[in-house]
Design a protein around this motif. Sequence first.
Motif, short mmCIF file in Angstrom:
data_model
loop_
_atom_site.label_atom_id
_atom_site.label_comp_id
_atom_site.label_asym_id
_atom_site.label_seq_id
_atom_site.Cartn_x
_atom_site.Cartn_y
_atom_site.Cartn_z
N LYS A 134 37.06 41.71 52.25
CA LYS A 134 37.89 42.77 51.67
C LYS A 134 37.27 43.41 50.44
N ASP A 135 36.45 42.65 49.70
CA ASP A 135 35.85 43.19 48.46
C ASP A 135 34.69 44.14 48.73
N LYS A 136 34.12 44.09 49.95
CA LYS A 136 32.96 44.90 50.24
C LYS A 136 33.27 46.06 51.19
N MET A 137 34.53 46.21 51.55
CA MET A 137 34.89 47.27 52.48
C MET A 137 34.99 48.62 51.77
N VAL A 138 34.59 49.65 52.50
CA VAL A 138 34.74 51.00 51.99
C VAL A 138 36.16 51.46 52.33
N GLY A 139 36.85 52.08 51.39
CA GLY A 139 38.21 52.52 51.64
C GLY A 139 39.24 51.56 51.07
N SER A 140 40.46 51.64 51.58
CA SER A 140 41.59 50.94 50.96
C SER A 140 42.17 49.80 51.79
N LEU A 141 41.66 49.57 53.00
CA LEU A 141 42.23 48.51 53.83
C LEU A 141 42.10 47.15 53.15
N GLY A 142 41.00 46.95 52.43
CA GLY A 142 40.80 45.69 51.73
C GLY A 142 41.87 45.44 50.68
N LYS A 143 42.35 46.52 50.06
CA LYS A 143 43.39 46.40 49.03
C LYS A 143 44.74 46.03 49.65
N ILE A 144 45.00 46.54 50.85
CA ILE A 144 46.24 46.16 51.54
C ILE A 144 46.20 44.67 51.85
N TYR A 145 45.05 44.21 52.34
CA TYR A 145 44.86 42.79 52.64
C TYR A 145 45.10 41.94 51.39
N GLU A 146 44.51 42.38 50.28
CA GLU A 146 44.64 41.64 49.01
C GLU A 146 46.09 41.62 48.53
N SER A 147 46.81 42.71 48.77
CA SER A 147 48.21 42.78 48.34
C SER A 147 49.06 41.74 49.06
N ILE A 148 48.84 41.60 50.37
CA ILE A 148 49.59 40.60 51.13
C ILE A 148 49.16 39.20 50.71
N GLU A 149 47.87 39.02 50.48
CA GLU A 149 47.31 37.71 50.12
C GLU A 149 47.92 37.19 48.82
N THR A 150 48.15 38.08 47.87
CA THR A 150 48.64 37.67 46.55
C THR A 150 50.16 37.75 46.41
N MET A 151 50.83 38.30 47.41
CA MET A 151 52.29 38.45 47.35
C MET A 151 52.95 37.08 47.46
N HIS A 152 53.83 36.76 46.51
CA HIS A 152 54.52 35.47 46.54
C HIS A 152 55.50 35.44 47.70
N ALA A 153 55.68 34.25 48.26
CA ALA A 153 56.56 34.08 49.42
C ALA A 153 57.98 34.54 49.14
N ASN A 154 58.41 34.51 47.87
CA ASN A 154 59.77 34.94 47.52
C ASN A 154 60.03 36.39 47.89
N TYR A 155 58.97 37.20 47.96
CA TYR A 155 59.13 38.62 48.22
C TYR A 155 58.92 38.96 49.70
N MET A 156 58.58 37.96 50.49
CA MET A 156 58.36 38.19 51.91
C MET A 156 59.62 37.84 52.70
N LEU A 213 40.21 43.67 68.40
CA LEU A 213 40.40 42.92 67.17
C LEU A 213 41.51 43.54 66.31
N PRO A 214 42.47 42.75 65.84
CA PRO A 214 43.47 43.27 64.90
C PRO A 214 42.80 43.72 63.60
N VAL A 215 43.41 44.70 62.95
CA VAL A 215 42.83 45.22 61.71
C VAL A 215 42.68 44.10 60.67
N GLY A 216 43.66 43.19 60.60
CA GLY A 216 43.58 42.09 59.64
C GLY A 216 42.35 41.22 59.87
N THR A 217 42.02 40.99 61.12
CA THR A 217 40.83 40.19 61.45
C THR A 217 39.57 40.91 61.02
N VAL A 218 39.51 42.22 61.27
CA VAL A 218 38.33 43.01 60.89
C VAL A 218 38.12 42.99 59.38
N VAL A 219 39.21 43.18 58.63
CA VAL A 219 39.11 43.18 57.16
C VAL A 219 38.60 41.83 56.66
#
Length: 238
Positions: A51-73, A40-46
Amino acid sequence: MGEAAGKITLKLLVDRNARRVIFGEAGKEFVDFLFHFLSLPVGTVVKLLSKDKMVGSLGKIYESIETMHANYMEPNVNKEDVLNPKVSSSSLGNTPSLLGYKTNDSNHPTVLYRCSAGYGNCYGYITTDPQAVCPSCNNEMNRTMTCVPGPGKEEAKVEKGTGYVKGLVTYMVMDNLQVRPMSTISSITLLSSFKVKDLSALETLEVCIGRKEAVGMLKASFVTEKVLTYLFLGNQKA
């Protein structure tokens, strides 16, 4: 063991006095499902574990990509592919996709988008992200287009014989999810190592594993070595 209504059944040997699972008796379907965790890819696991219930910081990385506007990608990056990576179904064999994510063998049409304004130069651009901005006029590219598959494309099927382990074999699954082929000697040795003296306290428990149990097993595998006891005997201190 067998399958029932898209679920996998697993037979557990339980020590009633100690309230613990000694081991589980499983067939190819369950072992293939278990071994599939490692692909399983890490993104799938998160995503599966929330992401809100995970221990550690992987959930925050997921949230960062989720909220990043397409202009910055980067223009060639589709956020959906990063957040919800598709997994090949070949390793699942004949096992139901209990975790509920999509595989990359799906033949559903891809949804594409073009510029909402639709000026002359805009028609040269398409995207898979409805939040993308048209390079020609800077309007959002959210006008839906549908990619139609060509004739003769057959639905992807998982052939028998795929997966990880051989069928027609019974496997022993430990409480910590370690797997080994089942044998009388290994069963007796395990009972001895657990110091089980009262054999009358042993009982079998057949459980069905669907999506809820599958996700719970994945989550428990990160936090305890008593996964089966934790899930099926309600031992929250496991």
